[in-house]
Write a protein that holds these residues in place. Structure first.
Motif, PDB file in Angstrom:
ATOM      1  N   ALA A  86       0.834  -1.206   0.000  1.00 56.62           N
ATOM      2  CA  ALA A  86       0.000   0.000   0.000  1.00 56.62           C
ATOM      3  C   ALA A  86       0.870   1.257   0.000  1.00 56.62           C
ATOM      4  N   ARG A  87       1.956   1.240   0.755  1.00 52.51           N
ATOM      5  CA  ARG A  87       2.862   2.399   0.779  1.00 52.51           C
ATOM      6  C   ARG A  87       3.452   2.663  -0.602  1.00 52.51           C
ATOM      7  N   VAL A  88       3.917   1.585  -1.253  1.00 51.29           N
ATOM      8  CA  VAL A  88       4.536   1.732  -2.575  1.00 51.29           C
ATOM      9  C   VAL A  88       3.511   2.250  -3.581  1.00 51.29           C
ATOM     10  N   LEU A  89       2.316   1.688  -3.553  1.00 50.60           N
ATOM     11  CA  LEU A  89       1.277   2.140  -4.486  1.00 50.60           C
ATOM     12  C   LEU A  89       0.888   3.596  -4.224  1.00 50.60           C
ATOM     13  N   THR A  90       0.896   4.004  -2.972  1.00 56.29           N
ATOM     14  CA  THR A  90       0.595   5.401  -2.637  1.00 56.29           C
ATOM     15  C   THR A  90       1.653   6.330  -3.223  1.00 56.29           C
ATOM     16  N   ILE A  91       2.909   5.954  -3.092  1.00 51.34           N
ATOM     17  CA  ILE A  91       3.994   6.778  -3.641  1.00 51.34           C
ATOM     18  C   ILE A  91       3.861   6.874  -5.159  1.00 51.34           C
ATOM     19  N   LEU A  92       3.559   5.756  -5.810  1.00 50.61           N
ATOM     20  CA  LEU A  92       3.400   5.771  -7.264  1.00 50.61           C
ATOM     21  C   LEU A  92       2.204   6.633  -7.680  1.00 50.61           C
ATOM     22  N   THR A  93       1.137   6.606  -6.902  1.00 53.24           N
ATOM     23  CA  THR A  93      -0.036   7.428  -7.204  1.00 53.24           C
ATOM     24  C   THR A  93       0.307   8.910  -7.055  1.00 53.24           C
TER      25      THR A  93
END
Length: 153
Positions: A50-57
């Protein structure tokens, strides 16, 4: 951990998403089979994902996670198939080596157990007697040269 993730490039984060999704899938299978002892790993993996996807978003990077996961799973499956085929080949080689060894031992026992045939003695022929030639001698009075031969006998 967020600082470390934010320091990575988009490509590295996308690879990380693929790895995390694959791990999550593996952990779920292991949990269903009863092989996973540390169940908290699933929660940690989901949170990191979730953290990685948030950064990518935040960076406006669009990621098709499902396509990544399917390619990851296919790759993992191929690797497992290759490993299994290598194991089978090794097992076949070992079995063949054992068979060859058993054959060699059986042949060696047959040779030891077989009676030795009597050897026939060959008659040795004597060589014919040779005549010996003597160097020609010259007679001082005569110019003719005579060759004398002696017979051994």
């Amino acid at each position: 951990m967020n600082k470390e993730l934010r320091a990575k490039t988009n490509e590295e984060l996308i690879q990380l998403v693929t790895q995390l999704k694959g791990r999550l899938l593996e952990y779920r299978f292991k949990l269903a089979q009863g092989e996973l002892d540390k169940t908290h790993i699933i929660k940690e993996t989901r949170q990191t994902l979730a953290r990685v996807l948030t950064i990518l978003t935040e960076r406006d990077v669009k990621v098709n996670v499902n396509a990544m996961v399917s390619s990851f799973v296919k790759e993992q499956t191929k690797q497992k198939e290759i490993q299994e085929s290598v194991k089978k080949i090794k097992q076949l080689r070992v079995a063949k080596l054992k068979q060859n060894k058993e054959k060699r031992l059986a042949n060696a026992e047959k040779v030891k157990a077989a009676p030795k045939p009597e050897q026939k003695t060959k008659k040795v022929k004597k060589a014919p007697k040779k005549t010996e030639t003597v160097k020609p001698t010259t007679n001082k009075n005569k110019k003719n040269v005579k060759a004398k031969t002696k017979k051994k006998g």
